[in-house]
Design a protein around this motif. Sequence first.
Motif, PDB file in Angstrom:
ATOM      1  N   ALA A   1      26.727  18.857  19.501  1.00  0.00           N
ATOM      2  CA  ALA A   1      26.883  18.410  18.106  1.00  0.00           C
ATOM      3  C   ALA A   1      27.793  19.312  17.284  1.00  0.00           C
TER       4      ALA A   1
ATOM      5  N   ILE B   1      36.724  21.452  17.834  1.00  0.00           N
ATOM      6  CA  ILE B   1      37.953  21.127  18.576  1.00  0.00           C
ATOM      7  C   ILE B   1      39.050  21.378  17.557  1.00  0.00           C
TER       8      ILE B   1
ATOM      9  N   ALA C   1      29.001   6.999  24.792  1.00  0.00           N
ATOM     10  CA  ALA C   1      29.072   8.024  25.849  1.00  0.00           C
ATOM     11  C   ALA C   1      27.881   8.965  25.705  1.00  0.00           C
ATOM     12  N   GLN C   2      27.254   9.291  26.834  1.00  0.00           N
ATOM     13  CA  GLN C   2      26.055  10.138  26.762  1.00  0.00           C
ATOM     14  C   GLN C   2      26.364  11.611  27.014  1.00  0.00           C
ATOM     15  N   ALA C   3      27.501  11.866  27.640  1.00  0.00           N
ATOM     16  CA  ALA C   3      27.923  13.259  27.841  1.00  0.00           C
ATOM     17  C   ALA C   3      29.451  13.272  27.826  1.00  0.00           C
TER      18      ALA C   3
ATOM     19  N   ARG D   1      32.099   8.531  21.559  1.00  0.00           N
ATOM     20  CA  ARG D   1      30.731   8.573  21.006  1.00  0.00           C
ATOM     21  C   ARG D   1      30.358   7.202  20.451  1.00  0.00           C
ATOM     22  N   ASN D   2      31.312   6.567  19.750  1.00  0.00           N
ATOM     23  CA  ASN D   2      31.058   5.213  19.233  1.00  0.00           C
ATOM     24  C   ASN D   2      30.739   4.244  20.364  1.00  0.00           C
TER      25      ASN D   2
ATOM     26  N   ARG E   1      40.208  14.752  19.085  1.00  0.00           N
ATOM     27  CA  ARG E   1      39.011  14.415  18.288  1.00  0.00           C
ATOM     28  C   ARG E   1      38.859  12.903  18.152  1.00  0.00           C
TER      29      ARG E   1
ATOM     30  N   ASN F   1      35.561  10.945  19.235  1.00  0.00           N
ATOM     31  CA  ASN F   1      34.812  10.099  18.287  1.00  0.00           C
ATOM     32  C   ASN F   1      34.654   8.682  18.821  1.00  0.00           C
TER      33      ASN F   1
END
Lengths: 251, 238
Positions: free
Chosen positions: B146, B150, B134-136, B130-131, B123, B127
């Motif tokens: 969303a 996990i 990353a688009q996928a 995403r910060n 996780r 995270n």
Amino acid sequence: MKKKFQKQDKKKLLQQSLLFVIFLLFGIIIMNHVESVRSETKRQDLIFQYREFEKQLQDQQDKYARLEQENKELNERKAAVIEALLIDQGYDTLSNELQYVRVLAGFTEVNGPGIIVTLNDKPGYDILKDSDASIVHDGDIRHVIDLLRNAGAAAISVNDLRITHVSSVICIGSTIRCNQSRMLPPFVIKAIGDPVALQSVIDGDEMLNLRKSTEIGLIVSSETSETVTVPPFMEADQFQRYITLLEGNTP
Amino acid sequence: MKQALVRNVALTAVCVILGVLIALQMKNVNLSNLREENIAELQTKLIDLINKNNELAERNAELYDYVQILENDKASGNAQIESIVREKERAAIFAGLREVRNYGIVITVQSGEGIDIRDSVLRQFVNELRNLGAQAVSINDERLVATSEIRSSGSNLIINGNNYSRQEPFEIKAITDPKNETSILDYLDTVKRAILADGQIQSDQYSIQISPVPELTVPALNEDSIAFKIDLLMPKSS
């Protein structure tokens, strides 16, 4: 006679010394006061500037609320026109597919049973006396989101910002940001899902229970509801910026 | 006698003034501790909000124009169906319903023999990705959306409702911007070092590899996947 004069001299000297001390003190305080008045003027300027910025900030916040509402209405109008247009022209299936995909992408407001969790700093938090654990950190919000996801949440928002797969809750300087927006406490996390399961993970979480203990005093409150509203992704009208590396790269 | 009286009155007056000045002085000390930093902070917030408002106003103007076009199309019966289909396709890509392929980063996480991988480690990387924009993202080819969970459950780790052994290596794939390769790799390396240095999990003997890949594929998530929980989002009654 000589003794009497000596006694009078001594008394006079004492009086003069006392007067000297009083006037010296008087002089120092007058100087200090003049200095205070000067710094007071500077402080008054600072207060004036502060109030001016506060007013401007309030105006901008009001403007943001208006623009946000306008954006929401325009997005709803757009969805409604597209739906009517497709149905008019006999593209009912495409209309349904589009609606379905928009729901999965998080572009629509959704309602349902769920939970509302509120995280807030310890009331009257004192940086000198209280522990760092008494204030809400970005990691705490992420932790609650992860708990709710793992308990089967179907849609989540933080301070009315919809959590999508590109959302990140991150601390930049002294503020926490999510979806390009600054967030301030209290942090209200809404989730749609089975209220019992969602409440159970919040109640049973060791970290949250420790943080809300009397010694640390973080505010963690939660309530389940039969109707929780999770708003749409605010950037639904310009989500293309989040697929720049993906579009055109689908097999 | 008169002189002494004058002297005493003068002394009393001086002492009274002194007292008043001391009181004023203390009041000044106790006044609010507003500093220039407070103003600077407020100013930063204000600038941030002004920029945000300008951007939102621009977006609303574009949206308004688009709605006008759609309304005209509707009135004339000459709909631009292709553009709507394209928008649906884009929304499907955003939602994770389409397989995507591009430059990206692969992170392989493995624990010591017989030791379970912690869900928190995966996780944390997700995270951070995403910060980093990353688009996928996928873990073991499970596309993360969303609401993807996990979480560990006994000897397994559950992702999108599917079980994976916690003693096998996990592969995280992410499509990120190649222009930011150096900063992203540096940052992920910092995250890796922090995980390896964490006293609580050092005994797990993690081995973590992070590498850029010129072309990687992140699979789609089926729209019927349990991860979407569509039954909760679209109740049958609606």
